[in-house]
Design a protein around this motif. Sequence first.
Motif, mmCIF file in Angstrom:
data_model
loop_
_atom_site.group_PDB
_atom_site.id
_atom_site.type_symbol
_atom_site.label_atom_id
_atom_site.label_comp_id
_atom_site.label_asym_id
_atom_site.label_seq_id
_atom_site.Cartn_x
_atom_site.Cartn_y
_atom_site.Cartn_z
ATOM 1 N N ALA A 28 0.655 -1.247 -0.109
ATOM 2 C CA ALA A 28 0.043 -0.053 0.085
ATOM 3 C C ALA A 28 0.825 1.175 0.085
ATOM 4 C CB ALA A 28 -0.931 -0.119 1.201
ATOM 5 N N GLY A 29 2.181 1.389 0.768
ATOM 6 C CA GLY A 29 2.941 2.333 0.679
ATOM 7 C C GLY A 29 3.843 2.824 -0.275
ATOM 8 N N PHE A 30 4.374 1.573 -0.960
ATOM 9 C CA PHE A 30 5.294 1.777 -1.914
ATOM 10 C C PHE A 30 4.642 2.480 -3.250
ATOM 11 C CE2 PHE A 30 7.949 0.226 -5.318
ATOM 12 C CZ PHE A 30 9.170 1.071 -5.091
ATOM 13 N N PRO A 31 3.417 2.243 -3.680
ATOM 14 C CA PRO A 31 2.842 2.786 -4.843
ATOM 15 C C PRO A 31 2.579 4.373 -4.698
ATOM 16 C CG PRO A 31 1.815 0.698 -4.751
ATOM 17 C CD PRO A 31 2.491 0.713 -3.228
ATOM 18 N N ALA A 32 2.153 4.577 -3.411
ATOM 19 C CA ALA A 32 1.934 5.979 -3.043
ATOM 20 C C ALA A 32 3.150 6.525 -3.030
ATOM 21 C CB ALA A 32 1.349 6.099 -1.637
ATOM 22 N N ALA A 33 4.579 6.089 -2.812
ATOM 23 C CA ALA A 33 5.599 6.708 -2.844
ATOM 24 C C ALA A 33 5.936 7.239 -4.317
ATOM 25 C CB ALA A 33 6.791 6.042 -2.165
ATOM 26 N N LEU A 34 5.684 6.033 -5.125
ATOM 27 C CA LEU A 34 5.854 6.090 -6.501
ATOM 28 C C LEU A 34 5.273 7.428 -7.368
ATOM 29 C CD1 LEU A 34 6.276 2.398 -7.450
ATOM 30 C CD2 LEU A 34 8.122 3.965 -7.408
ATOM 31 N N LEU A 35 3.775 7.233 -6.644
ATOM 32 C CA LEU A 35 2.872 8.243 -7.312
ATOM 33 C C LEU A 35 3.515 9.804 -6.772
ATOM 34 C CD1 LEU A 35 0.255 9.108 -8.600
ATOM 35 C CD2 LEU A 35 -0.818 9.240 -6.268
ATOM 36 N N VAL A 36 4.000 9.864 -5.698
ATOM 37 C CA VAL A 36 4.560 11.243 -5.480
ATOM 38 C C VAL A 36 5.659 11.481 -6.216
ATOM 39 C CG1 VAL A 36 5.514 12.460 -3.155
ATOM 40 C CG2 VAL A 36 3.520 11.187 -2.917
ATOM 41 N N ARG A 37 6.483 10.648 -6.301
ATOM 42 C CA ARG A 37 7.845 10.741 -7.194
ATOM 43 C C ARG A 37 7.423 11.147 -8.485
ATOM 44 N NH1 ARG A 37 11.931 5.959 -7.625
ATOM 45 N NH2 ARG A 37 11.912 6.389 -5.365
ATOM 46 N N TYR A 38 6.373 10.597 -8.954
ATOM 47 C CA TYR A 38 5.966 10.854 -10.444
ATOM 48 C C TYR A 38 5.461 12.314 -10.439
ATOM 49 C CZ TYR A 38 2.909 10.827 -14.704
ATOM 50 O OH TYR A 38 2.345 11.389 -15.876
ATOM 51 N N LEU A 39 4.740 12.651 -9.465
ATOM 52 C CA LEU A 39 4.262 13.960 -9.641
ATOM 53 C C LEU A 39 5.217 14.915 -9.420
ATOM 54 C CD1 LEU A 39 0.801 13.274 -7.498
ATOM 55 C CD2 LEU A 39 1.029 13.737 -9.876
ATOM 56 N N GLU A 40 6.265 14.440 -8.726
ATOM 57 C CA GLU A 40 7.299 15.921 -8.396
ATOM 58 C C GLU A 40 8.071 15.749 -9.735
ATOM 59 O OE1 GLU A 40 9.754 14.459 -5.167
ATOM 60 O OE2 GLU A 40 8.429 14.797 -3.770
ATOM 61 N N LYS A 41 8.348 14.830 -10.523
ATOM 62 C CA LYS A 41 9.212 14.771 -11.368
ATOM 63 C C LYS A 41 8.361 15.460 -12.832
ATOM 64 C CE LYS A 41 12.164 10.775 -11.039
ATOM 65 N NZ LYS A 41 12.429 9.711 -11.697
ATOM 66 N N ARG A 42 7.145 15.244 -12.831
ATOM 67 C CA ARG A 42 6.371 15.806 -13.827
ATOM 68 C C ARG A 42 6.139 17.146 -13.464
ATOM 69 N NH1 ARG A 42 -0.022 14.891 -13.911
ATOM 70 N NH2 ARG A 42 -0.614 16.612 -15.352
ATOM 71 N N GLN A 43 6.033 17.850 -12.333
ATOM 72 C CA GLN A 43 6.329 19.404 -12.045
ATOM 73 C C GLN A 43 7.456 19.775 -12.275
ATOM 74 O OE1 GLN A 43 4.763 19.480 -8.136
ATOM 75 N NE2 GLN A 43 2.555 19.230 -8.759
ATOM 76 N N THR A 44 8.525 19.193 -11.995
ATOM 77 C CA THR A 44 9.748 19.527 -12.297
ATOM 78 C C THR A 44 10.154 19.854 -13.929
ATOM 79 O OG1 THR A 44 10.786 18.416 -10.507
ATOM 80 C CG2 THR A 44 12.285 19.266 -12.118
ATOM 81 N N ARG A 45 9.454 18.887 -14.674
ATOM 82 C CA ARG A 45 9.682 19.038 -16.253
ATOM 83 C C ARG A 45 8.816 20.110 -16.452
ATOM 84 N NH1 ARG A 45 7.283 14.159 -18.028
ATOM 85 N NH2 ARG A 45 7.644 12.891 -16.191
ATOM 86 N N ALA A 46 7.577 20.537 -16.015
ATOM 87 C CA ALA A 46 6.800 21.576 -16.380
ATOM 88 C C ALA A 46 7.306 22.958 -15.989
ATOM 89 C CB ALA A 46 5.543 21.231 -15.769
ATOM 90 N N ARG A 47 8.239 22.891 -15.061
ATOM 91 C CA ARG A 47 8.783 24.294 -14.727
ATOM 92 C C ARG A 47 10.014 24.725 -15.493
ATOM 93 N NH1 ARG A 47 9.974 23.844 -8.600
ATOM 94 N NH2 ARG A 47 8.791 21.975 -8.512
ATOM 95 N N ARG A 48 10.784 23.545 -16.234
ATOM 96 C CA ARG A 48 11.845 23.843 -17.198
ATOM 97 C C ARG A 48 11.437 24.674 -18.237
ATOM 98 N NH1 ARG A 48 14.406 18.297 -18.574
ATOM 99 N NH2 ARG A 48 12.343 17.739 -17.887
ATOM 100 N N PRO A 49 12.573 25.736 -18.636
ATOM 101 C CA PRO A 49 12.299 26.111 -19.744
ATOM 102 C C PRO A 49 12.134 25.771 -20.834
ATOM 103 C CG PRO A 49 14.446 27.102 -19.031
ATOM 104 C CD PRO A 49 13.671 26.050 -18.107
ATOM 105 N N ARG A 50 11.258 25.982 -22.178
ATOM 106 C CA ARG A 50 11.176 25.348 -23.367
ATOM 107 C C ARG A 50 12.150 25.814 -24.156
ATOM 108 N NH1 ARG A 50 7.588 21.941 -21.787
ATOM 109 N NH2 ARG A 50 5.561 22.661 -20.728
ATOM 110 N N GLY A 51 12.588 24.953 -25.112
ATOM 111 C CA GLY A 51 13.656 25.333 -26.287
ATOM 112 C C GLY A 51 14.998 25.222 -25.781
ATOM 113 N N PRO A 52 15.905 25.355 -26.994
ATOM 114 C CA PRO A 52 17.148 25.198 -26.614
ATOM 115 C C PRO A 52 17.777 26.503 -25.811
ATOM 116 C CG PRO A 52 16.982 25.824 -28.830
ATOM 117 C CD PRO A 52 15.462 25.486 -28.352
#
Length: 103
Positions: free
Chosen positions: A64-88
């Motif tokens: 029960a706990g490990f998938p929740a930790a994976l979900l939090v990690r996924y959301l953190e990575k997704r938000q980090t990608r969204a904050r990066r500037p686009r383009g070269p």
Amino acid sequence: MILPQAFRIVTPTLGNYFIALFKDTALASVVTVNELLYTGNLVSSSTFQYFTVYTVTGILYFAAGFPAALLVRYLEKRQTRARRPRGPARPLNIDAIPTGGAV
């Protein structure tokens, strides 16, 4: 809108809080709430198979706990990608920066 910005900041903390809250539900058994560890304790006391029951209980907590930790990690990575500037990235032209001195 402020909500997407707040969601980015709060997600890691809130995710870790929910995982810790799940792990700490064993404290609720003191208040007579039947939860996983409390039930495992009752079953192991009646069957005298402590190792087996607590191993299964640990596996259930992990399941029960490990998938929740994976979900939090996924959301953190997704938000980090969204904050990066686009383009070269453009190279910095040092010659175009004014120095403030007399030329």
